[in-house]
Design an enzyme around this catalytic site. Structure first.
Site, PDB file in Angstrom:
ATOM      1  N   SER A   1       0.686  -1.534   0.080  1.00 41.03           N
ATOM      2  CA  SER A   1       0.312  -0.135  -0.332  1.00 41.03           C
ATOM      3  C   SER A   1       0.867   1.495   0.115  1.00 41.03           C
ATOM      4  CB  SER A   1      -0.874  -0.094   0.881  1.00 41.03           C
ATOM      5  OG  SER A   1      -1.640   0.790   1.510  1.00 41.03           O
TER       6      SER A   1
ATOM      7  N   TYR B   1      -2.196  -1.342  10.264  1.00 43.80           N
ATOM      8  CA  TYR B   1      -2.618  -1.457   9.219  1.00 43.80           C
ATOM      9  C   TYR B   1      -1.381  -0.604   8.141  1.00 43.80           C
ATOM     10  CZ  TYR B   1      -3.826  -1.030   4.355  1.00 43.80           C
ATOM     11  OH  TYR B   1      -4.328  -1.113   2.761  1.00 43.80           O
TER      12      TYR B   1
HETATM   13  P1  NAD Z   1     -11.887  -6.068  -0.384  1.00 45.72           P
HETATM   14  O1  NAD Z   1     -12.038  -5.770   0.953  1.00 45.72           O
HETATM   15  O2  NAD Z   1     -12.490  -6.072  -1.804  1.00 45.72           O
HETATM   16  O3  NAD Z   1     -10.486  -6.740  -0.587  1.00 45.72           O
HETATM   17  C1  NAD Z   1     -10.019  -7.913   0.894  1.00 45.72           C
HETATM   18  C2  NAD Z   1     -10.209  -9.525   0.397  1.00 45.72           C
HETATM   19  O4  NAD Z   1      -9.502  -9.887   1.388  1.00 45.72           O
HETATM   20  C3  NAD Z   1     -11.109  -9.988   0.065  1.00 45.72           C
HETATM   21  O5  NAD Z   1     -11.582 -10.725  -0.396  1.00 45.72           O
HETATM   22  C4  NAD Z   1     -11.945 -10.384   1.461  1.00 45.72           C
HETATM   23  O6  NAD Z   1     -12.719 -11.490   1.307  1.00 45.72           O
HETATM   24  C5  NAD Z   1     -10.283 -10.792   2.012  1.00 45.72           C
HETATM   25  N1  NAD Z   1      -9.582 -11.355   3.359  1.00 45.72           N
HETATM   26  C6  NAD Z   1     -10.796 -10.911   3.956  1.00 45.72           C
HETATM   27  N2  NAD Z   1     -10.227 -11.457   5.191  1.00 45.72           N
HETATM   28  C7  NAD Z   1      -9.583 -12.412   5.133  1.00 45.72           C
HETATM   29  C8  NAD Z   1      -9.172 -13.914   5.873  1.00 45.72           C
HETATM   30  N3  NAD Z   1      -9.060 -13.817   7.163  1.00 45.72           N
HETATM   31  N4  NAD Z   1      -8.526 -14.938   4.855  1.00 45.72           N
HETATM   32  C9  NAD Z   1      -8.887 -14.835   3.299  1.00 45.72           C
HETATM   33  N5  NAD Z   1      -9.415 -13.562   2.925  1.00 45.72           N
HETATM   34  C10 NAD Z   1      -9.770 -12.654   3.525  1.00 45.72           C
HETATM   35  O7  NAD Z   1     -10.082  -4.741  -0.116  1.00 45.72           O
HETATM   36  P2  NAD Z   1      -9.088  -4.511  -1.442  1.00 45.72           P
HETATM   37  O8  NAD Z   1      -9.290  -2.784  -1.381  1.00 45.72           O
HETATM   38  O9  NAD Z   1      -9.077  -5.336  -2.298  1.00 45.72           O
HETATM   39  O10 NAD Z   1      -7.910  -4.756  -0.146  1.00 45.72           O
HETATM   40  C11 NAD Z   1      -6.867  -5.694  -1.157  1.00 45.72           C
HETATM   41  C12 NAD Z   1      -5.638  -5.563  -0.422  1.00 45.72           C
HETATM   42  O11 NAD Z   1      -5.784  -4.249  -1.412  1.00 45.72           O
HETATM   43  C13 NAD Z   1      -5.640  -5.280   0.780  1.00 45.72           C
HETATM   44  O12 NAD Z   1      -4.529  -6.036   1.378  1.00 45.72           O
HETATM   45  C14 NAD Z   1      -5.375  -3.591   1.420  1.00 45.72           C
HETATM   46  O13 NAD Z   1      -4.904  -3.226   1.979  1.00 45.72           O
HETATM   47  C15 NAD Z   1      -4.908  -3.688  -0.430  1.00 45.72           C
HETATM   48  N6  NAD Z   1      -5.029  -1.943  -0.244  1.00 45.72           N
HETATM   49  C16 NAD Z   1      -5.990  -1.362  -0.734  1.00 45.72           C
HETATM   50  C17 NAD Z   1      -6.319   0.223  -1.823  1.00 45.72           C
HETATM   51  C18 NAD Z   1      -7.983   0.751  -1.246  1.00 45.72           C
HETATM   52  O14 NAD Z   1      -7.922   1.662  -1.539  1.00 45.72           O
HETATM   53  N7  NAD Z   1      -8.794  -0.359  -1.885  1.00 45.72           N
HETATM   54  C19 NAD Z   1      -5.137   0.712  -1.562  1.00 45.72           C
HETATM   55  C20 NAD Z   1      -3.763  -0.038  -0.915  1.00 45.72           C
HETATM   56  C21 NAD Z   1      -3.656  -1.476  -0.515  1.00 45.72           C
END
Ligand code: NAD
Length: 260
Positions: free
Chosen positions: A142, A155
């Site tokens: 991130s 985080y």
């Molecule tokens: P999201 O909530 O759509 O996706 C998270 C995913 O992780 C989902 O598929 C969820 O089912 C899964 N998950 C959660 N807990 C779990 C567990 N215990 N076991 C297995 N799977 C689990 O959010 P996202 O934005 O797609 O996030 C995905 C990644 O991207 C994360 O690591 C997040 O930190 C990172 N990220 C997101 C952003 C953003 O702005 N959306 C920015 C930077 C980094």
């Protein structure tokens, strides 16, 4: 890049039944990879999603339930997949609170899912990649792996840890045909971000649009969210021959956030 350049490769993407993980899974399947998608749930929708991706992209897509907060599940995911050529550590959760009020259980869960799971899956996947002399480990970190924000202690700590783990993995894998890098997205409008909007509206006494513009995208000079498709495209590039010598580094997809 040949459009189907990942035919014959197997990819495991953790946390991929929504958001960025799903975007990456779609990009890899679109390039012909066999893909394993994952989450902690085991619903008919999860399996239907795998079937839809398989049909759309003409490749094998399986859903394997595994809880990334549990070390044994992380390792079992790789085993049940039959090993993998491409490992994308993407599962993640968020909790926002000041340190004095941050629940210890939330701290533990964020460190387990956002950081330790990547260690366990990587540990289980590397030997198979070394045997084949080719592999890609892609960790979704991130902008918070490179910078901090208040109220996101667990985080930010986990994502900085993911960047460090990526560098160490890259050094251990160097010379074996296996690379490891971290993608560092800025804000992408997925459920993890959607879920923060109501709290931010209350905290700042703002409406939804103002929170998005003045709180979230204030960090992102482009003034736009990054998209799941763009993160998928970045992962795809890291799997290409052009990225053979890119290892142990971070790639920001953040509209200029970390240039500020
Ligand atoms: P999201 O909530 O759509 O996706 C998270 C995913 O992780 C989902 O598929 C969820 O089912 C899964 N998950 C959660 N807990 C779990 C567990 N215990 N076991 C297995 N799977 C689990 O959010 P996202 O934005 O797609 O996030 C995905 C990644 O991207 C994360 O690591 C997040 O930190 C990172 N990220 C997101 C952003 C953003 O702005 N959306 C920015 C930077 C980094």
């Amino acid at each position: 890049m040949n459009g189907q350049f990942l035919r014959g490769k197997r990819a495991v993407v953790t946390g991929s039944n929504s958001g960025i993980g799903l975007g990456i899974a779609e990009a890899l399947a679109g390039a012909g990879a066999e893909v394993v998608i994952n989450s902690f749930t085991d619903s008919p929708e999860d399996h239907a999603l795998a079937a839809r991706l398989a049909k759309e992209h003409g490749t094998q897509v399986r859903y394997i339930q595994a809880d990334m907060s549990r070390p044994d599940d992380c390792r079992a995911l790789i085993e049940q997949a039959g090993g993998c050529d491409i490992l994308v550590n993407n599962a993640g959760i968020q909790h926002v609170a000041r340190i004095e009020e941050f629940p210890a259980a939330k701290w533990d869960a964020i460190i387990a899912i956002n950081l330790s799971s990547a260690f366990h899956t990587t540990a289980a996947a590397l030997a198979g990649m070394y045997d084949k002399g080719w592999g890609r480990v892609i960790n979704v970190a991130s902008a918070h792996g490179l910078t901090a924000s208040p109220f996101k202690s667990a985080y930010v700590a986990a994502k900085h840890g993911v960047v460090g783990l990526s560098k160490t993995t890259a050094l251990e894998a160097a010379g074996k045909g296996v690379t490891c890098n971290a993608i560092c997205p800025g804000y992408v409008l997925t459920p993890i971000v959607e879920n923060q909007i109501p709290d931010q509206m209350k905290t700042h006494n703002m409406d939804r649009e103002t929170v998005i513009r003045q709180v979230m995208l204030a960090r992102q000079p482009s003034g736009e969210f990054a998209t799941t498709g763009q993160i998928g495209g970045t992962a795809l590039f890291l799997c290409s021959d052009a990225a053979d010598q890119i290892t142990g580094t971070t790639i920001s997809v953040d509209g200029g956030w970390t240039a500020l």
